[in-house]
Design a protein around this motif. Sequence first.
Motif, PDB file in Angstrom:
ATOM      1  N   ALA A 139      -1.588  -9.984   7.727  1.00 48.24           N
ATOM      2  CA  ALA A 139      -0.911  -8.905   7.001  1.00 48.24           C
ATOM      3  C   ALA A 139      -1.763  -8.513   5.806  1.00 48.24           C
ATOM      4  CB  ALA A 139       0.473  -9.358   6.542  1.00 48.24           C
ATOM      5  N   SER A 140      -1.544  -7.306   5.309  1.00 48.93           N
ATOM      6  CA  SER A 140      -2.260  -6.825   4.137  1.00 48.93           C
ATOM      7  C   SER A 140      -1.234  -6.431   3.085  1.00 48.93           C
ATOM      8  CB  SER A 140      -3.146  -5.629   4.506  1.00 48.93           C
ATOM      9  OG  SER A 140      -3.725  -5.071   3.340  1.00 48.93           O
ATOM     10  N   VAL A 141      -1.004  -7.299   2.136  1.00 49.74           N
ATOM     11  CA  VAL A 141       0.038  -7.044   1.129  1.00 49.74           C
ATOM     12  C   VAL A 141      -0.250  -5.762   0.358  1.00 49.74           C
ATOM     13  CG1 VAL A 141       1.155  -7.945  -0.947  1.00 49.74           C
ATOM     14  CG2 VAL A 141       0.495  -9.497   0.893  1.00 49.74           C
ATOM     15  N   ILE A 142      -1.519  -5.544   0.024  1.00 48.17           N
ATOM     16  CA  ILE A 142      -1.879  -4.377  -0.772  1.00 48.17           C
ATOM     17  C   ILE A 142      -1.556  -3.075  -0.038  1.00 48.17           C
ATOM     18  CG2 ILE A 142      -4.252  -4.248   0.088  1.00 48.17           C
ATOM     19  CD1 ILE A 142      -5.125  -3.467  -2.721  1.00 48.17           C
ATOM     20  N   PRO A 173       3.449  -0.433  -0.051  1.00 44.55           N
ATOM     21  CA  PRO A 173       3.626   1.014  -0.265  1.00 44.55           C
ATOM     22  C   PRO A 173       3.982   1.768   1.017  1.00 44.55           C
ATOM     23  CG  PRO A 173       1.644   0.220  -1.362  1.00 44.55           C
ATOM     24  CD  PRO A 173       2.124  -0.893  -0.489  1.00 44.55           C
ATOM     25  N   VAL A 174       3.397   1.366   2.138  1.00 43.46           N
ATOM     26  CA  VAL A 174       3.722   2.024   3.410  1.00 43.46           C
ATOM     27  C   VAL A 174       5.203   1.834   3.726  1.00 43.46           C
ATOM     28  CG1 VAL A 174       3.367   1.924   5.908  1.00 43.46           C
ATOM     29  CG2 VAL A 174       1.400   1.872   4.375  1.00 43.46           C
ATOM     30  N   PHE A 175       5.670   0.610   3.527  1.00 42.66           N
ATOM     31  CA  PHE A 175       7.070   0.272   3.789  1.00 42.66           C
ATOM     32  C   PHE A 175       8.016   1.165   2.963  1.00 42.66           C
ATOM     33  CE2 PHE A 175      10.743  -2.409   2.683  1.00 42.66           C
ATOM     34  CZ  PHE A 175      11.216  -2.680   3.951  1.00 42.66           C
ATOM     35  N   ILE A 176       7.705   1.322   1.674  1.00 46.64           N
ATOM     36  CA  ILE A 176       8.562   2.149   0.799  1.00 46.64           C
ATOM     37  C   ILE A 176       8.474   3.623   1.199  1.00 46.64           C
ATOM     38  CG2 ILE A 176       8.967   2.890  -1.588  1.00 46.64           C
ATOM     39  CD1 ILE A 176       7.755   0.204  -2.477  1.00 46.64           C
ATOM     40  N   SER A 177       7.260   4.067   1.547  1.00 46.24           N
ATOM     41  CA  SER A 177       7.074   5.496   1.838  1.00 46.24           C
ATOM     42  C   SER A 177       7.902   5.949   3.037  1.00 46.24           C
ATOM     43  CB  SER A 177       5.594   5.791   2.079  1.00 46.24           C
ATOM     44  OG  SER A 177       5.148   5.188   3.272  1.00 46.24           O
ATOM     45  N   TYR A 178       8.115   5.051   4.011  1.00 49.03           N
ATOM     46  CA  TYR A 178       8.889   5.456   5.184  1.00 49.03           C
ATOM     47  C   TYR A 178      10.376   5.639   4.864  1.00 49.03           C
ATOM     48  CZ  TYR A 178       5.169   5.527   8.568  1.00 49.03           C
ATOM     49  OH  TYR A 178       4.042   5.896   9.272  1.00 49.03           O
ATOM     50  N   LEU A 179      10.820   5.080   3.751  1.00 45.45           N
ATOM     51  CA  LEU A 179      12.206   5.342   3.330  1.00 45.45           C
ATOM     52  C   LEU A 179      12.328   6.732   2.706  1.00 45.45           C
ATOM     53  CD1 LEU A 179      13.181   1.908   1.735  1.00 45.45           C
ATOM     54  CD2 LEU A 179      13.967   2.838   3.914  1.00 45.45           C
ATOM     55  N   CYS A 180      11.182   7.335   2.369  1.00 40.56           N
ATOM     56  CA  CYS A 180      11.193   8.652   1.710  1.00 40.56           C
ATOM     57  C   CYS A 180      11.188   9.815   2.693  1.00 40.56           C
ATOM     58  CB  CYS A 180       9.987   8.780   0.780  1.00 40.56           C
ATOM     59  SG  CYS A 180       9.956   7.572  -0.547  1.00 40.56           S
ATOM     60  N   ILE A 181      11.200   9.541   3.996  1.00 39.98           N
ATOM     61  CA  ILE A 181      11.145  10.648   4.958  1.00 39.98           C
ATOM     62  C   ILE A 181      12.532  11.066   5.434  1.00 39.98           C
ATOM     63  CG2 ILE A 181       8.861   9.931   5.756  1.00 39.98           C
ATOM     64  CD1 ILE A 181      10.223   8.851   8.291  1.00 39.98           C
ATOM     65  N   ILE A 182      13.576  10.407   4.901  1.00 41.80           N
ATOM     66  CA  ILE A 182      14.937  10.711   5.365  1.00 41.80           C
ATOM     67  C   ILE A 182      15.296  12.188   5.173  1.00 41.80           C
ATOM     68  CG2 ILE A 182      17.383  10.160   5.041  1.00 41.80           C
ATOM     69  CD1 ILE A 182      16.415   7.321   4.218  1.00 41.80           C
ATOM     70  N   PRO A 183      15.015  12.804   3.985  1.00 38.45           N
ATOM     71  CA  PRO A 183      15.349  14.231   3.846  1.00 38.45           C
ATOM     72  C   PRO A 183      14.616  15.101   4.878  1.00 38.45           C
ATOM     73  CG  PRO A 183      14.877  13.250   1.710  1.00 38.45           C
ATOM     74  CD  PRO A 183      14.484  12.239   2.731  1.00 38.45           C
ATOM     75  N   LEU A 186       1.125   4.189  -3.230  1.00 37.03           N
ATOM     76  CA  LEU A 186       2.445   4.723  -2.880  1.00 37.03           C
ATOM     77  C   LEU A 186       2.408   6.251  -2.857  1.00 37.03           C
ATOM     78  CD1 LEU A 186       5.486   4.365  -2.355  1.00 37.03           C
ATOM     79  CD2 LEU A 186       5.834   4.315  -4.834  1.00 37.03           C
ATOM     80  N   HIS A 187       1.730   6.858  -3.832  1.00 38.98           N
ATOM     81  CA  HIS A 187       1.642   8.326  -3.876  1.00 38.98           C
ATOM     82  C   HIS A 187       1.055   8.885  -2.582  1.00 38.98           C
ATOM     83  CE1 HIS A 187       1.591   8.403  -8.576  1.00 38.98           C
ATOM     84  NE2 HIS A 187       2.802   8.257  -8.073  1.00 38.98           N
ATOM     85  N   ILE A 188      -0.089   8.364  -2.186  1.00 43.81           N
ATOM     86  CA  ILE A 188      -0.745   8.916  -1.002  1.00 43.81           C
ATOM     87  C   ILE A 188       0.026   8.558   0.275  1.00 43.81           C
ATOM     88  CG2 ILE A 188      -2.320   6.966  -0.633  1.00 43.81           C
ATOM     89  CD1 ILE A 188      -3.100  10.713  -0.138  1.00 43.81           C
ATOM     90  N   ASP A 189       0.695   7.401   0.293  1.00 45.14           N
ATOM     91  CA  ASP A 189       1.478   7.028   1.481  1.00 45.14           C
ATOM     92  C   ASP A 189       2.710   7.909   1.656  1.00 45.14           C
ATOM     93  OD1 ASP A 189      -0.183   5.092   2.468  1.00 45.14           O
ATOM     94  OD2 ASP A 189       0.796   3.441   1.412  1.00 45.14           O
ATOM     95  N   VAL A 190       3.333   8.313   0.550  1.00 45.39           N
ATOM     96  CA  VAL A 190       4.484   9.220   0.660  1.00 45.39           C
ATOM     97  C   VAL A 190       4.030  10.581   1.190  1.00 45.39           C
ATOM     98  CG1 VAL A 190       6.245  10.464  -0.652  1.00 45.39           C
ATOM     99  CG2 VAL A 190       5.822   8.067  -1.124  1.00 45.39           C
ATOM    100  N   ILE A 191       2.864  11.036   0.743  1.00 47.21           N
ATOM    101  CA  ILE A 191       2.318  12.295   1.279  1.00 47.21           C
ATOM    102  C   ILE A 191       2.055  12.145   2.778  1.00 47.21           C
ATOM    103  CG2 ILE A 191       0.314  13.833   1.202  1.00 47.21           C
ATOM    104  CD1 ILE A 191       0.121  13.221  -1.805  1.00 47.21           C
ATOM    105  N   ALA A 192       1.464  11.010   3.162  1.00 50.68           N
ATOM    106  CA  ALA A 192       1.155  10.778   4.579  1.00 50.68           C
ATOM    107  C   ALA A 192       2.437  10.732   5.423  1.00 50.68           C
ATOM    108  CB  ALA A 192       0.373   9.478   4.731  1.00 50.68           C
ATOM    109  N   ALA A 193       3.448  10.012   4.937  1.00 51.05           N
ATOM    110  CA  ALA A 193       4.699   9.912   5.697  1.00 51.05           C
ATOM    111  C   ALA A 193       5.357  11.289   5.833  1.00 51.05           C
ATOM    112  CB  ALA A 193       5.648   8.933   5.006  1.00 51.05           C
ATOM    113  N   SER A 194       5.250  12.117   4.786  1.00 53.23           N
ATOM    114  CA  SER A 194       5.814  13.470   4.857  1.00 53.23           C
ATOM    115  C   SER A 194       5.074  14.311   5.884  1.00 53.23           C
ATOM    116  CB  SER A 194       5.729  14.138   3.481  1.00 53.23           C
ATOM    117  OG  SER A 194       6.422  13.375   2.523  1.00 53.23           O
ATOM    118  N   LEU A 195       3.747  14.180   5.910  1.00 52.18           N
ATOM    119  CA  LEU A 195       2.963  14.905   6.916  1.00 52.18           C
ATOM    120  C   LEU A 195       3.304  14.432   8.324  1.00 52.18           C
ATOM    121  CD1 LEU A 195      -0.496  14.961   5.098  1.00 52.18           C
ATOM    122  CD2 LEU A 195       0.896  16.952   5.676  1.00 52.18           C
TER     123      LEU A 195
END
Length: 458
Positions: A266-269, A273-283, A366-375
């Motif tokens: 696993a890669s903690v680093i 952030p990836v885990f949190i970002s996927y919770l941001c795609i609900i809207p 986290l910033h870039i992962d939220v953008i990625a999850a939105s895309l």
Amino acid sequence: MAGIGFELRKILRRDSLTSTLSAYAYAGIISAGPLILSIVGILLIGLMSLSVVEPPTRIVQFQVSVTYLIAASLIVTGALQLSFTRFISDRLFERRPDRVLPSYNAVTLVATLVTGLMGLILAVTVFKHESLAYRMLMLMGFVIVSNIWIGVIFLTSIKQYKAILATFFVGYSVTVIFAVMLNRFGLEGLLGGFVFGHLILLIGLASLIHRNYESDDYISWEVFDRRFAYPSLIFVGLLFNLGIWLDKFMFWFSATGQDVIGPLRASVIYDIPVFISYLCIIPGMAVFLLRLETDFVEYYDGFYRAVRSGGTLNQIRDMRNMMVRSARTGLYEILKIQAVVILLIFAFGDKLLRLIGISTLYLPLLHIDVIAASLQVLFLGILNVFFYLDRRRIVLGLTATFVLLNGVFTWITLDLGPDVYGYGFAGALLLVVLLGTYLLDRRFETLEYETYMLQRSS
């Protein structure tokens, strides 16, 4: 296009701010509910076991083992998911529902044999130094979770969203309860609770399918008949899931990853952030489901009904224009709502990380992962419009490009260092979204011509 679309239109007919909010909330719960339940369920098991399981690294081993089970099962069954969905849709269109259940039984039998054999080989080779109980539970978990994806894709294809959500709620409730009850047995106890809860979930999904479809035949292999084969869909399902997970695997097995258990890393680093970002795609998922299942599907049906019934040229053009407008509006609304989510994360992301006890050093990723999850939500929307238009080759090209770009870009970012981690996944998605939008525009411009003249080329 029955089911969820009717219910959403019924809510929206009240024509008030409350009804609009209710429709979005309903669509969000239906579309992202299983994802939220699974994430919250695994989190709860970890939190409620902290004071019991010794050493605490056993909880990390459990969570990483479950992550691998989900990733591997999604990729392996990806080859079956879309082709099976198309087979079901075609049989229902032909008004032959009696062929559905025997085909489902055949697909689940194949999935069980393939994943069981793969799991057995892995259990006696790369996992041979782990306990027998762990290996048996991982094998059972792999087979059960793989069959769950088959059941979910089946029920999704016939618009049984509410049934899926209710079954996931029951299944994950059982998972959490039994995992917590068995956590005194360490890693094997946690994994035992996970496997038992998912067995209940699988039984629930299978019961729904058997209750809704009856047939005199128990099993039928016609789903694998060459007449009904769609090789492009097999590769699309495989490539899409591979593309979603490829960057994660590359980080896990790079210098940023750590050994967790057996061959699993696993890669903690990267993972948090990836885990949190996927919770941001609900809207975005809510908008995606609402707009696709209401406006777009209504005009899509109207367009092809006018074509099949010999409507006038003006009627066909009107429906075509409305369908194109609704598709563009839907994608634009996904973009708008996810832009708001991204701005909120940029404004309050540091406070969010402190609130859940995570270092703010993770904030740039986290910033870039939220953008990625939105895309990713936008990419999913574009692919679904192409699926409605039956442009399988374009979808295959887009998903193959996604896998290639994600692999190359992630490799480059790993080489460049931590400042650009996450940009590979986001960059790959940005390019395929731009390419998909361009191709979608071109298809819409020639839709009438292709509908009448190129039926055999798809």
